[in-house]
Scaffold this motif. Structure first.
Motif, PDB file in Angstrom:
ATOM      1  N   TYR A 109      27.528  34.616  48.363  1.00 31.38           N
ATOM      2  CA  TYR A 109      28.310  34.094  49.491  1.00 31.38           C
ATOM      3  C   TYR A 109      29.676  34.774  49.481  1.00 31.38           C
ATOM      4  O   TYR A 109      30.158  35.191  48.419  1.00 31.38           O
ATOM      5  CB  TYR A 109      28.541  32.582  49.354  1.00 31.38           C
ATOM      6  N   PRO A 110      30.353  34.861  50.633  1.00 24.21           N
ATOM      7  CA  PRO A 110      31.749  35.324  50.607  1.00 24.21           C
ATOM      8  C   PRO A 110      32.618  34.433  49.708  1.00 24.21           C
ATOM      9  O   PRO A 110      33.459  34.929  48.962  1.00 24.21           O
ATOM     10  CB  PRO A 110      32.178  35.246  52.071  1.00 24.21           C
ATOM     11  N   GLU A 111      32.412  33.101  49.831  1.00 22.62           N
ATOM     12  CA  GLU A 111      33.038  32.137  48.929  1.00 22.62           C
ATOM     13  C   GLU A 111      32.047  31.002  48.699  1.00 22.62           C
ATOM     14  O   GLU A 111      31.410  30.539  49.655  1.00 22.62           O
ATOM     15  CB  GLU A 111      34.346  31.578  49.509  1.00 22.62           C
ATOM     16  N   SER A 139      29.858  35.233  44.329  1.00 24.60           N
ATOM     17  CA  SER A 139      30.723  35.279  45.513  1.00 24.60           C
ATOM     18  C   SER A 139      31.622  36.498  45.456  1.00 24.60           C
ATOM     19  O   SER A 139      31.957  37.007  44.381  1.00 24.60           O
ATOM     20  CB  SER A 139      31.572  34.005  45.635  1.00 24.60           C
ATOM     21  N   GLY A 140      32.002  36.971  46.653  1.00 25.99           N
ATOM     22  CA  GLY A 140      32.872  38.133  46.763  1.00 25.99           C
ATOM     23  C   GLY A 140      32.872  38.663  48.185  1.00 25.99           C
ATOM     24  O   GLY A 140      32.230  38.107  49.081  1.00 25.99           O
ATOM     25  N   GLU A 149      38.054  33.212  45.955  1.00 26.69           N
ATOM     26  CA  GLU A 149      37.999  31.875  46.524  1.00 26.69           C
ATOM     27  C   GLU A 149      39.408  31.428  46.930  1.00 26.69           C
ATOM     28  O   GLU A 149      40.360  31.574  46.155  1.00 26.69           O
ATOM     29  CB  GLU A 149      37.421  30.882  45.512  1.00 26.69           C
ATOM     30  N   LYS A 150      39.534  30.866  48.152  1.00 20.62           N
ATOM     31  CA  LYS A 150      40.842  30.377  48.610  1.00 20.62           C
ATOM     32  C   LYS A 150      41.328  29.205  47.767  1.00 20.62           C
ATOM     33  O   LYS A 150      42.519  29.018  47.575  1.00 20.62           O
ATOM     34  CB  LYS A 150      40.765  29.963  50.079  1.00 20.62           C
ATOM     35  N   PRO A 163      32.117  35.394  40.140  1.00 20.96           N
ATOM     36  CA  PRO A 163      32.495  36.382  41.153  1.00 20.96           C
ATOM     37  C   PRO A 163      31.851  37.727  40.856  1.00 20.96           C
ATOM     38  O   PRO A 163      31.532  38.033  39.696  1.00 20.96           O
ATOM     39  CB  PRO A 163      34.021  36.446  41.015  1.00 20.96           C
ATOM     40  N   ILE A 164      31.668  38.528  41.890  1.00 24.64           N
ATOM     41  CA  ILE A 164      31.151  39.884  41.692  1.00 24.64           C
ATOM     42  C   ILE A 164      32.280  40.779  41.193  1.00 24.64           C
ATOM     43  O   ILE A 164      33.441  40.375  41.134  1.00 24.64           O
ATOM     44  CB  ILE A 164      30.518  40.443  42.983  1.00 24.64           C
TER      45      ILE A 164
END
Length: 330
Positions: A109-111, A139-140, A149-150, A163-164
């Protein structure tokens, strides 16, 4: 008597156009309306609370409620709603032909905390038995490396996430088979540039989404509207005033879509589409307000807790200003 000036950050939606251009003015409020990309609005609001009012990812907002004090309070306005079966992509190298085959696989996922993946993981769990604890989560950045991540994650040990790498992108990792699936709001570029390597999990996703709605009556909520808590506490009346204004702006959009003599949206068969949506989803197919959305919110909050994003399962009523739970206009 002077009006209260508030700065609001929002995307360029048809359902808020009447607020941004001044056709609708909230009672007692002067809006300084900033039209910004959603990613910028979310980052600036979540990290720095820069705006008095803003649209916000429903998931991110729920995460902020665990803070003491919680920085925001929401009103039951939902400017972004999207069915998400069409947002699931798989690597052809993984040989996945059925959603059930995602169990034990690498899903990205993006995040992790984004609202769209929360819905998709929930659907995969409820409908296909793919539990969040049974997959590896990554995620990444989808197209650009380095996305983080925000909001800081504090996931339970049952959720295996990482994370990637700082130079990797999920679009390429998916095509190369380094991850098996990508759940993302936007299609990866490799869906077009490498069509032999990336495909949608649900090729006829619109049919899947219609069947999902018919069965569940859920039109997934992506964003809500939040107010900085100190602004709200100093002016409790603004929750109702803003809710009324958002409803009025949305009603204007409904009226615009009903006009058939000169289309206000660039869709060649607009009347047919509107008629189809009404048949499938009812006259108010994009409902605002608490009562009409309680079942949708309750499902989302269950997913949010099951996926380790909220330490306890939140009640839908806890998300919103009490003054906005009942509204005579809804």
């Amino acid at each position: 008597m002077s009006r209260l000036p508030l700065t609001i950050a929002f995307s360029d939606y048809d359902r808020v156009a009447a607020l941004s251009n001044g056709q609708v003015r909230p009672d007692g409020i002067d809006l300084n309306f900033l039209t910004l990309p959603v990613e910028e609005t979310f980052f600036r609001m979540a990290r720095h609370a820069e705006f008095d009012v803003a649209e916000m990812s429903l998931s991110s907002y729920c995460m902020t409620l665990a803070r003491d004090p919680a920085p925001f309070i929401a009103i039951p306005v939902f400017p972004s709603r999207v069915f998400r079966h069409g947002s699931m992509f798989v690597s052809t190298k993984s040989g996945i032909s059925s959603p059930t085959q995602l169990a034990g696989k690498r899903i990205a996922y993006p995040e992790y905390q984004m609202t769209a993946p929360v819905w998709m993981r929930g659907i995969l769990s409820d409908d296909y038995g793919v539990r969040p604890s049974e997959v590896l989560h990554y995620s990444g950045g989808v197209e650009q490396p380095g996305r983080i991540e925000k909001l800081k994650l504090n996931l339970p040990p049952s959720i295996r996430w990482q994370p990637i790498g700082p130079e990797q992108t999920l679009a390429d990792m998916l095509a190369d088979g380094e991850v098996d699936a990508l759940l993302a709001a936007r299609p990866p570029s490799t869906l077009e540039t490498r069509p032999d390597a990336v495909r949608r999990l649900f090729p006829d996703y619109a049919a899947e989404e219609r069947a999902y709605f018919k069965r569940t009556r859920i039109f997934p909520i992506m964003h809500t509207v939040v107010i900085r808590r100190e602004v709200y506490e100093a002016n409790r009346w603004i929750a109702q005033s803003l809710l009324k204004a958002f409803c009025a702006a949305q009603r204007k959009t409904y009226a615009d879509l009903a006009e058939s003599h000169a289309f206000k949206a660039m869709l060649p068969w607009l009347p047919s589409h509107v008629e189809e949506v009404k048949r499938e989803m009812g006259e108010d197919w994009w409902p605002y307000g608490f009562a009409a959305n309680r079942h949708v919110l309750d499902t989302f909050l269950r997913y949010h807790h099951e996926q380790g994003l909220s330490p306890k399962r939140l009640a839908p009523e806890a998300l919103f200003a009490p003054e906005s739970l009942e509204n005579f206009l809804i």
